[in-house]
Scaffold this motif. Structure first.
Motif, PDB file in Angstrom:
ATOM      1  N   GLN A   1       0.828  -1.212   0.000  1.00 32.35           N
ATOM      2  CA  GLN A   1       0.000   0.000   0.000  1.00 32.35           C
ATOM      3  C   GLN A   1       0.861   1.260   0.000  1.00 32.35           C
ATOM      4  OE1 GLN A   1      -2.393  -0.691   3.492  1.00 32.35           O
ATOM      5  NE2 GLN A   1      -4.001  -1.760   2.365  1.00 32.35           N
ATOM      6  N   ASP A   2       1.903   1.264   0.817  1.00 27.19           N
ATOM      7  CA  ASP A   2       2.786   2.433   0.862  1.00 27.19           C
ATOM      8  C   ASP A   2       3.498   2.632  -0.478  1.00 27.19           C
ATOM      9  OD1 ASP A   2       2.040   2.769   3.474  1.00 27.19           O
ATOM     10  OD2 ASP A   2       3.845   1.874   4.331  1.00 27.19           O
ATOM     11  N   THR A   3       3.943   1.531  -1.090  1.00 28.06           N
ATOM     12  CA  THR A   3       4.636   1.630  -2.374  1.00 28.06           C
ATOM     13  C   THR A   3       3.689   2.075  -3.473  1.00 28.06           C
ATOM     14  OG1 THR A   3       6.099  -0.174  -1.661  1.00 28.06           O
ATOM     15  CG2 THR A   3       6.135   0.407  -3.985  1.00 28.06           C
ATOM     16  N   ARG A   4       2.479   1.536  -3.462  1.00 26.88           N
ATOM     17  CA  ARG A   4       1.502   1.929  -4.481  1.00 26.88           C
ATOM     18  C   ARG A   4       1.157   3.417  -4.360  1.00 26.88           C
ATOM     19  NH1 ARG A   4      -1.985  -1.071  -7.642  1.00 26.88           N
ATOM     20  NH2 ARG A   4      -3.742   0.120  -8.498  1.00 26.88           N
ATOM     21  N   ALA A   5       1.021   3.901  -3.125  1.00 27.86           N
ATOM     22  CA  ALA A   5       0.744   5.321  -2.940  1.00 27.86           C
ATOM     23  C   ALA A   5       1.867   6.174  -3.524  1.00 27.86           C
ATOM     24  CB  ALA A   5       0.555   5.627  -1.458  1.00 27.86           C
ATOM     25  N   LEU A   6       3.114   5.731  -3.363  1.00 27.93           N
ATOM     26  CA  LEU A   6       4.248   6.453  -3.940  1.00 27.93           C
ATOM     27  C   LEU A   6       4.210   6.402  -5.460  1.00 27.93           C
ATOM     28  CD1 LEU A   6       6.926   7.947  -3.814  1.00 27.93           C
ATOM     29  CD2 LEU A   6       8.073   5.740  -3.463  1.00 27.93           C
ATOM     30  N   ILE A   7       3.875   5.248  -6.032  1.00 23.82           N
ATOM     31  CA  ILE A   7       3.789   5.123  -7.493  1.00 23.82           C
ATOM     32  C   ILE A   7       2.741   6.075  -8.047  1.00 23.82           C
ATOM     33  CG2 ILE A   7       3.122   3.567  -9.375  1.00 23.82           C
ATOM     34  CD1 ILE A   7       4.337   1.274  -7.764  1.00 23.82           C
ATOM     35  N   VAL A   8       1.580   6.103  -7.419  1.00 21.99           N
ATOM     36  CA  VAL A   8       0.501   6.989  -7.878  1.00 21.99           C
ATOM     37  C   VAL A   8       0.928   8.447  -7.781  1.00 21.99           C
ATOM     38  CG1 VAL A   8      -1.843   7.770  -7.376  1.00 21.99           C
ATOM     39  CG2 VAL A   8      -1.309   5.333  -7.333  1.00 21.99           C
ATOM     40  N   ARG A   9       1.640   8.784  -6.718  1.00 24.28           N
ATOM     41  CA  ARG A   9       2.089  10.164  -6.538  1.00 24.28           C
ATOM     42  C   ARG A   9       3.227  10.515  -7.483  1.00 24.28           C
ATOM     43  NH1 ARG A   9       3.230   9.614  -1.644  1.00 24.28           N
ATOM     44  NH2 ARG A   9       5.518   9.610  -1.640  1.00 24.28           N
ATOM     45  N   ARG A  10       4.127   9.569  -7.683  1.00 23.12           N
ATOM     46  CA  ARG A  10       5.314   9.865  -8.503  1.00 23.12           C
ATOM     47  C   ARG A  10       5.034   9.765  -9.997  1.00 23.12           C
ATOM     48  NH1 ARG A  10       8.127  11.668 -11.079  1.00 23.12           N
ATOM     49  NH2 ARG A  10      10.321  11.436 -11.523  1.00 23.12           N
ATOM     50  N   TYR A  11       4.160   8.859 -10.416  1.00 23.54           N
ATOM     51  CA  TYR A  11       3.890   8.659 -11.843  1.00 23.54           C
ATOM     52  C   TYR A  11       2.393   8.809 -12.117  1.00 23.54           C
ATOM     53  CZ  TYR A  11       8.518   6.523 -11.504  1.00 23.54           C
ATOM     54  OH  TYR A  11       9.845   6.282 -11.241  1.00 23.54           O
ATOM     55  N   PRO A  12       1.885  10.022 -12.207  1.00 14.66           N
ATOM     56  CA  PRO A  12       0.466  10.217 -12.498  1.00 14.66           C
ATOM     57  C   PRO A  12       0.097   9.636 -13.868  1.00 14.66           C
ATOM     58  CG  PRO A  12       1.507  12.269 -11.763  1.00 14.66           C
ATOM     59  CD  PRO A  12       2.604  11.291 -12.018  1.00 14.66           C
ATOM     60  N   GLU A  13      -1.142   9.191 -13.987  1.00 19.04           N
ATOM     61  CA  GLU A  13      -1.583   8.601 -15.243  1.00 19.04           C
ATOM     62  C   GLU A  13      -1.583   9.607 -16.396  1.00 19.04           C
ATOM     63  OE1 GLU A  13      -5.374   6.915 -14.332  1.00 19.04           O
ATOM     64  OE2 GLU A  13      -4.510   4.994 -13.709  1.00 19.04           O
ATOM     65  N   ASP A  14      -1.750  10.888 -16.075  1.00 19.99           N
ATOM     66  CA  ASP A  14      -1.794  11.909 -17.123  1.00 19.99           C
ATOM     67  C   ASP A  14      -0.467  12.658 -17.253  1.00 19.99           C
ATOM     68  OD1 ASP A  14      -1.893  13.124 -14.677  1.00 19.99           O
ATOM     69  OD2 ASP A  14      -3.527  14.505 -15.158  1.00 19.99           O
ATOM     70  N   ALA A  15       0.607  12.072 -16.721  1.00 20.40           N
ATOM     71  CA  ALA A  15       1.911  12.740 -16.798  1.00 20.40           C
ATOM     72  C   ALA A  15       2.354  12.871 -18.250  1.00 20.40           C
ATOM     73  CB  ALA A  15       2.956  11.967 -15.997  1.00 20.40           C
ATOM     74  N   GLU A  16       2.916  14.009 -18.568  1.00 23.64           N
ATOM     75  CA  GLU A  16       3.421  14.264 -19.916  1.00 23.64           C
ATOM     76  C   GLU A  16       4.934  14.355 -19.884  1.00 23.64           C
ATOM     77  OE1 GLU A  16       1.602  17.775 -21.351  1.00 23.64           O
ATOM     78  OE2 GLU A  16      -0.444  16.956 -21.356  1.00 23.64           O
ATOM     79  N   ALA A  17       5.545  14.014 -21.005  1.00 23.53           N
ATOM     80  CA  ALA A  17       6.994  14.088 -21.097  1.00 23.53           C
ATOM     81  C   ALA A  17       7.434  15.540 -20.977  1.00 23.53           C
ATOM     82  CB  ALA A  17       7.466  13.497 -22.421  1.00 23.53           C
ATOM     83  N   PRO A  18       8.493  15.816 -20.228  1.00 26.98           N
ATOM     84  CA  PRO A  18       8.954  17.202 -20.085  1.00 26.98           C
ATOM     85  C   PRO A  18       9.453  17.748 -21.405  1.00 26.98           C
ATOM     86  CG  PRO A  18      10.546  15.664 -19.144  1.00 26.98           C
ATOM     87  CD  PRO A  18       9.335  14.858 -19.494  1.00 26.98           C
ATOM     88  N   THR A  19       9.367  19.050 -21.545  1.00 31.86           N
ATOM     89  CA  THR A  19       9.844  19.677 -22.770  1.00 31.86           C
ATOM     90  C   THR A  19      11.354  19.491 -22.913  1.00 31.86           C
ATOM     91  OG1 THR A  19      10.099  21.770 -21.578  1.00 31.86           O
ATOM     92  CG2 THR A  19       8.000  21.387 -22.710  1.00 31.86           C
ATOM     93  N   ALA A  20      11.795  19.492 -24.153  1.00 37.48           N
ATOM     94  CA  ALA A  20      13.216  19.305 -24.423  1.00 37.48           C
ATOM     95  C   ALA A  20      13.978  20.596 -24.137  1.00 37.48           C
ATOM     96  CB  ALA A  20      13.426  18.879 -25.871  1.00 37.48           C
ATOM     97  N   GLY A  21      15.225  20.425 -23.831  1.00 35.17           N
ATOM     98  CA  GLY A  21      16.065  21.586 -23.559  1.00 35.17           C
ATOM     99  C   GLY A  21      17.528  21.209 -23.654  1.00 35.17           C
ATOM    100  N   ALA A  22      18.348  22.176 -24.013  1.00 33.93           N
ATOM    101  CA  ALA A  22      19.793  21.957 -24.115  1.00 33.93           C
ATOM    102  C   ALA A  22      20.469  22.477 -22.861  1.00 33.93           C
ATOM    103  CB  ALA A  22      20.351  22.675 -25.346  1.00 33.93           C
ATOM    104  N   PRO A  23      21.545  21.830 -22.439  1.00 33.50           N
ATOM    105  CA  PRO A  23      22.264  22.316 -21.254  1.00 33.50           C
ATOM    106  C   PRO A  23      22.795  23.727 -21.461  1.00 33.50           C
ATOM    107  CG  PRO A  23      22.966  20.099 -21.846  1.00 33.50           C
ATOM    108  CD  PRO A  23      22.126  20.595 -22.982  1.00 33.50           C
TER     109      PRO A  23
ATOM    110  N   ARG B   1       1.928  -4.021 -12.137  1.00 30.61           N
ATOM    111  CA  ARG B   1       0.797  -3.734 -13.033  1.00 30.61           C
ATOM    112  C   ARG B   1       0.423  -2.255 -12.957  1.00 30.61           C
ATOM    113  NH1 ARG B   1      -4.580  -4.665 -14.797  1.00 30.61           N
ATOM    114  NH2 ARG B   1      -4.713  -6.503 -16.156  1.00 30.61           N
ATOM    115  N   CYS B   2       0.532  -1.704 -11.766  1.00 30.10           N
ATOM    116  CA  CYS B   2       0.281  -0.271 -11.613  1.00 30.10           C
ATOM    117  C   CYS B   2       1.340   0.542 -12.356  1.00 30.10           C
ATOM    118  CB  CYS B   2       0.269   0.083 -10.135  1.00 30.10           C
ATOM    119  SG  CYS B   2      -0.110   1.814  -9.767  1.00 30.10           S
ATOM    120  N   LEU B   3       2.583   0.068 -12.340  1.00 25.23           N
ATOM    121  CA  LEU B   3       3.665   0.784 -13.014  1.00 25.23           C
ATOM    122  C   LEU B   3       3.556   0.718 -14.527  1.00 25.23           C
ATOM    123  CD1 LEU B   3       6.879  -0.050 -10.926  1.00 25.23           C
ATOM    124  CD2 LEU B   3       6.035   2.230 -11.493  1.00 25.23           C
ATOM    125  N   VAL B   4       3.278  -0.478 -15.076  1.00 27.19           N
ATOM    126  CA  VAL B   4       3.328  -0.643 -16.542  1.00 27.19           C
ATOM    127  C   VAL B   4       2.192   0.094 -17.235  1.00 27.19           C
ATOM    128  CG1 VAL B   4       4.492  -2.869 -16.419  1.00 27.19           C
ATOM    129  CG2 VAL B   4       2.004  -2.804 -16.502  1.00 27.19           C
TER     130      VAL B   4
END
Length: 393
Positions: free
Chosen positions: A172-194, A312-315
């Motif tokens: 349960q604790d790990t799943r809560a972290l997965i949900v918080r860290r990897y939202p289902e609607d997360a988008e890839a960050p914009t690209a940028g050069a160093p 399964r939650c991660l994939v």
């Protein structure tokens, strides 16, 4: 860089019991003051005289300090049993258990309350009688509350050492972290050069495990100094003293203390931002269960089922790179554990140790097949690479 006060306080088992005991002392002072100010005008809740009040409070004090010692002994035995039978890494689950802390706090608070009230009881040949009836009655009520809490504590502690309870709680604790860290609607960050400029290395002045990183703070530092910041170790990795913590690219490098203040280093891994640590705890329990000393494959099967649920939650969720960009400039990069590495962590060791147990291999194969059916396209390759090893299951 050291753990902040919030982390320090969270890891102190005594903090909540101490706070409850101090609150009880304050309540005792308040009630005795109320009794003193309104002496004779309050309903008489305790009808005894000074000697009776002293005897009652002394009995409460003596019994509660012995009671607290008993409960503490039970807690220590449970911690030892959990450490030897499951894994030392699951002890934090018990040390952070709020009900256990509250229970010990209530027992200590009853002792402290009675002790503070006892000193206010007066009545000798030279002094006028004074019995804080409200406070004495409250001490008796606290004793009954302590008995109820103790009964609930016994039930709680017996349930908490069951294998299924420990595995489920970690899951349960790990799943809560997965949900918080990897939202289902997360988008890839914009690209940028160093940012342009030389590379500066910022060492750590103390060793420890990287527990968490404040992305917002580091990104703001990068904006203020027009530089790019890259954290070298991943979350959950150990960093020896003097090793490189950051690599900063830019013309105006920020102060190293400002950067280090955004990273929490401590003695061990936690589930603050480290999904891999949750999987590591479950795998350790399974390996201990499959060892010849315990020979408990049923617990290992329960662990595999919990790992199946977490994977399964991660994939089914995107796992974008952990970086920040602004106006085409890469501000911050934090290395992240890839799904393939998490999958290998969850499967490889259990598969090797449980190779002779058909239930383990069968469960792992069914898990991989199910993960392959529901995985996002970017997560399929590591699953497909691992499946042939279980073809004969």
């Amino acid at each position: 860089m050291k753990a902040g006060f919030r982390y320090w306080l969270r890891d102190r088992f005594w903090a909540l019991p101490l706070a409850i005991a101090l609150a009880a002392a304050g309540l005792a002072v308040a009630l005795t003051t109320l009794d003193l100010e309104l002496f004779g005008s309050l309903p008489v809740l305790f009808s005894g005289g000074p000697e009776g009040a002293r005897a009652l409070l002394a009995a409460i004090i003596t019994s509660m300090i012995s009671f607290t010692g008993l409960v503490f002994s039970i807690t220590v035995v449970v911690l030892q049993l959990t450490s030897s039978q499951f894994s030392p890494r699951v002890l934090n689950t018990f040390l952070h258990d709020r009900f256990t802390q509250v229970a010990l706090g209530v027992f200590v608070a009853t002792f402290v309350f009675a002790f503070v009230v006892l000193r206010t009881v007066r009545g000798t040949a030279e002094t006028a009688d004074f019995v804080p009836t409200t406070a004495v009655t409250a001490a008796v009520v606290l004793v009954f509350v302590s008995v109820l809490v103790f009964l609930r504590y016994i039930h709680h502690i017996t349930q908490s050492i069951r294998a299924s309870t420990i595995v489920t709680r970690i899951g349960q604790d790990t799943r809560a972290l997965i949900v918080r860290r990897y939202p289902e609607d997360a988008e890839a960050p914009t690209a940028g050069a160093p940012a342009a400029g030389p590379v500066y290395r910022v060492p750590t002045d103390e060793g420890g495990v990287v527990q968490s990183v404040d992305d917002d703070r580091l990104a703001q530092v990068a904006v203020d100094h027009r530089c790019s910041i890259r954290l070298v170790p991943a979350i959950g990795e150990f960093l020896p003293t003097g090793a490189t913590l950051f690599e900063v690219t830019g013309q105006e490098p920020p102060d190293g203390e400002d950067l280090c203040a955004a990273v929490v280093l401590n003695a061990e891994r936690t589930l603050d931002q480290d999904v891999g640590f949750g999987l590591r705890q479950l795998v350790d329990i399974a390996l201990r269960a499959l060892s010849p000393s315990l020979n408990d494959p049923t617990t290992a099967v329960q662990v595999v089922d919990q790992l199946h649920d977490l994977l399964r939650c991660l994939v089914t969720r995107p796992m974008p790179p952990r970086r920040r960009c602004a106006d085409g400039v890469l501000l911050l990069t934090v290395p992240e554990t890839r799904f393939g590495d998490l999958l290998a962590l969850a499967v490889d060791e259990i598969a090797r140790v449980g190779a002779e147990d058909p239930r383990i291999r069968s469960r792992l194969r069914l898990m991989l097949l199910d993960l392959g059916d529901v995985a996002r396209p970017e997560h399929v390759p590591p699953i497909a690479h691992m499946l042939p090893a279980f073809a004969d299951s």
